[in-house]
Design an enzyme around this catalytic site. Structure first.
Site, PDB file in Angstrom:
ATOM      1  N   LYS A  21      48.337  40.579  46.309  1.00  0.00           N
ATOM      2  CA  LYS A  21      47.461  40.373  45.153  1.00  0.00           C
ATOM      3  C   LYS A  21      47.079  38.902  45.007  1.00  0.00           C
ATOM      4  O   LYS A  21      47.940  38.018  44.990  1.00  0.00           O
ATOM      5  CB  LYS A  21      48.171  40.870  43.889  1.00  0.00           C
ATOM      6  CG  LYS A  21      47.312  40.877  42.636  1.00  0.00           C
ATOM      7  CD  LYS A  21      48.105  41.461  41.474  1.00  0.00           C
ATOM      8  CE  LYS A  21      47.306  41.577  40.204  1.00  0.00           C
ATOM      9  NZ  LYS A  21      48.128  42.145  39.098  1.00  0.00           N
ATOM     10  N   CYS A  54      44.418  45.601  40.876  1.00  0.00           N
ATOM     11  CA  CYS A  54      44.312  45.481  39.421  1.00  0.00           C
ATOM     12  C   CYS A  54      43.463  44.301  38.950  1.00  0.00           C
ATOM     13  O   CYS A  54      42.241  44.364  38.937  1.00  0.00           O
ATOM     14  CB  CYS A  54      45.710  45.460  38.813  1.00  0.00           C
ATOM     15  SG  CYS A  54      45.733  45.926  37.055  1.00  0.00           S
ATOM     16  N   GLU A  85      49.403  50.694  41.288  1.00  0.00           N
ATOM     17  CA  GLU A  85      50.043  49.385  41.462  1.00  0.00           C
ATOM     18  C   GLU A  85      51.521  49.481  41.091  1.00  0.00           C
ATOM     19  O   GLU A  85      51.894  50.132  40.119  1.00  0.00           O
ATOM     20  CB  GLU A  85      49.351  48.361  40.568  1.00  0.00           C
ATOM     21  CG  GLU A  85      49.961  46.973  40.610  1.00  0.00           C
ATOM     22  CD  GLU A  85      49.318  46.016  39.611  1.00  0.00           C
ATOM     23  OE1 GLU A  85      49.435  44.792  39.828  1.00  0.00           O
ATOM     24  OE2 GLU A  85      48.704  46.482  38.628  1.00  0.00           O
TER      25      GLU A  85
END
Length: 260
Positions: free
Chosen positions: A110, A144, A44
């Protein structure tokens, strides 16, 4: 469809908010991959580390990192994936880019923003559920903190691979290990997680534990966990996915509801 998917996970230290240095370091690491692979996975925010200084380091979708991904993907003749900070129409996104050798790419923004770091105050959350088809495989990319929310990863589309790029800190690494394995089991798919190592500019420590788990939650990597810089390799088999799903058709029993 390609029977096997050969992947390389690059678990690396990241220079704080220094895209030029990070791209140079990843160029060396990628060029050191001597065996043929279909997919290379980076962590990431691989150009900067996990930073909230979006205004200072954001790029556009025609910026240096996108061109670098195009060049490296073409040179290695494989797909490359990782996330970095992108500005678009006045908004900042923690954007995963899945780059193909022909220069085409797909993106995922995300969705679950990390409130402990106030990511939601800087970045705009993605709302699109993305499935990437690559060499006949269906791959769902996530980032994540998305890992903590199983509903967002729910396998309603029959994908074969769940892929997470991350900056997951050392104090909570046990959760990372457990959740990657759980996502593989509950979605009856391969689950890949690529994490970074080292200290970031805020003093937070990351210790890797990148992993690849099969449909039954078994590790596919020979050495796991790894807590240092490393390039890790794994081979995924679509026959394995189909065999276990046919024998244990648990996905057929899932509840029928929609997220959005």
């Amino acid at each position: 469809m390609k029977e096997t998917l050969d992947i390389a996970l690059i678990q690396s230290h990241l220079a704080w908010e220094n895209p030029v240095q990070n791209r140079a370091a990843f160029t060396q690491k990628i060029n050191s991959i001597s065996q043929e692979v279909d997919l290379i996975i980076l962590p990431e925010m691989f150009t900067t580390g996990f930073t909230m200084n979006a205004a200072e380091i954001a790029e556009t979708m025609s910026g240096d990192t996108l061109r670098w991904l195009e060049e490296m993907s073409k040179e290695k003749d494989c797909a490359i994936v990782g996330s970095y900070v992108v500005e678009e129409k006045g908004n900042y996104y923690n954007r995963l880019v899945f780059m193909l050798p022909d220069g085409a790419c797909e993106v995922y923004d995300k969705h679950q923003l990390f409130t402990l770091a106030k990511e939601q105050d800087v970045f705009t959350a993605g709302q699109k559920d993305v499935i990437i088809e690559y060499k006949g495989w269906k791959i769902k990319p996530l980032i994540c903190y998305d890992l903590r929310f199983p509903v967002w990863a729910r396998n309603t589309s029959g994908y074969d691979v769940l892929l997470y790029v991350a900056s997951w800190p050392k104090p909570r690494i046990d959760a990372w290990d457990a959740l990657l394995k759980a996502r593989a089991i509950e979605n009856m798919c391969y689950c890949i997680g690529v994490n970074r190592v080292g200290l970031d500019g805020k003093g937070y420590e990351y210790n890797g534990h990148s992993g690849v788990y099969d449909v039954l939650g078994n590790s596919v990597l020979e050495e796991n966990p790894i807590e240092r810089e490393a390039i890790l390799y794994a081979t995924l088999s679509i026959s394995h996915v189909k065999k276990i799903r046919n024998k244990l058709p648990f996905l057929d029993d899932k509840d029928d509801f929609k997220l959005i």
